[in-house]
Design an enzyme around this catalytic site. Sequence first.
Site, PDB file in Angstrom:
ATOM      1  N   ASP A 199       0.696  -1.523  -0.121  1.00 50.67           N
ATOM      2  CA  ASP A 199       0.021  -0.081   0.101  1.00 50.67           C
ATOM      3  C   ASP A 199       1.021   1.271  -0.008  1.00 50.67           C
ATOM      4  O   ASP A 199       0.416   2.435   0.257  1.00 50.67           O
ATOM      5  CB  ASP A 199      -0.943   0.208   1.182  1.00 50.67           C
ATOM      6  CG  ASP A 199      -1.970  -0.780   1.128  1.00 50.67           C
ATOM      7  OD1 ASP A 199      -2.339  -1.409   0.112  1.00 50.67           O
ATOM      8  OD2 ASP A 199      -2.692  -1.215   2.122  1.00 50.67           O
ATOM      9  N   ASP A 220      -5.611  -8.611  14.607  1.00 47.88           N
ATOM     10  CA  ASP A 220      -5.050  -9.792  15.007  1.00 47.88           C
ATOM     11  C   ASP A 220      -5.730 -10.303  16.405  1.00 47.88           C
ATOM     12  O   ASP A 220      -6.116 -11.647  16.208  1.00 47.88           O
ATOM     13  CB  ASP A 220      -3.435  -9.799  15.078  1.00 47.88           C
ATOM     14  CG  ASP A 220      -3.217  -8.612  15.787  1.00 47.88           C
ATOM     15  OD1 ASP A 220      -3.848  -7.875  16.497  1.00 47.88           O
ATOM     16  OD2 ASP A 220      -1.941  -8.349  15.826  1.00 47.88           O
TER      17      ASP A 220
END
Length: 414
Positions: free
Chosen positions: A88, A237
């Site tokens: 990105d 996560d």
Amino acid sequence: MLLSAVDFVVFACFVATFAIAGYFLYLLWWFWSLPVESEAWPELPGDLPRVLVQVPVYNEPAVVERALNAAAALDWPRDRLKVQLLDDSTDLTPDIARHVIARLQRDGVDVEHLRRSDRSGFKAGALEYGMARCDAPYVAVFDADFVPASDWLRRAMAAMLARPKAAFVQTRIEWGNGERNWLTRAQRLMQDAHFAVEQDVRARRGVPFQFNGTGGIWRRAAIDEAGGWSHDTLSEDLDLVLRTHLKGWTGVFLMEPHVVGELPQKLDDFGVQQSRWSKGFVQVARKLLPEVWGSQWSDEAKFVTSVALMQQVIFPVLAVGIVGLLVSILGHGHLIGFFRFLGWLWGLTALTILFGMTWAAFWRLKRGNIVDYVATAASVPFVLVYLAFANTAPIVMAALGRKTEFNRTPKTGA
């Protein structure tokens, strides 16, 4: 009346810190009580499954080449291994990556350079984007500054395949720049306590423990059943770990093999990283604690998960408690006896936890002699006080539901 209110706030802060202290005393008790388990796993089957290795990056020119080379060097059949660079970046990172990827492809490595038009969902969005383009049943994740040994994948996958209900495998993290300065040494000591005590104890007790966002492998079936990667917290996560556990999956933690990463070397960078982690924990707590409390988990699992999620609250509690105690002393003209007793008890408990957690990890990982330990441990309280004041505002904002951008920690390739 106002002074009484201040005293009540101080008392409430003491109670909150003692509640969080109970969690760490629980960890220390089980660390010394549980027998050491062998990490020997069955041999890998002859027919190895396909594995996707994802390396998400955002403006990481100093480390992207090393990350790609390490992923490509993993010992796994070439026709069963795919590497994705989830890029990105808005700087020169893509230019560096293109040259490295072209060379790796000429060498027969199945590596793909994926670019998105925007950073929607940040890291979670990038991982989701990559998974949609490969159907491998297992997905390894490495942040850009993390370097696995070539045999890492075989050893970690042996543990994964031996546990059919394991949603993920998390391996311990070492730090390549852990000796760089006083700050990295203090961080390494705290991180050692996290991995060698906290993660290991929770895993061996069979209660949910953290996936650290890197240096691990996910089972696609578990991700899919839990609803995939979620973008609504900064700790994607941890969010996914709890959602898979709520679906009946478990996790595996391995002291070895380990991966090598990089710690922030400047106090400002460290503050940015910790602020992001703190906000993420609070966001996950807001989102999933009601489901945890309403689940069929054991009381132990609910307690450990709840306090682990809420332990970031210790920072604003410490900040408010310190200020409140100073106001109380000024208002009364002295430290009242009850607070003096609580202060001594708090100090004794804090020292027990600080030195218990860090010495246990230092001893287990054979970091050095007692002089090395004391010199490093003495700096940890200063780091914690800094975090108490630096993280209070971000934690409060996260608790109130304010969304913020994912700010990456600068990497140097150390």
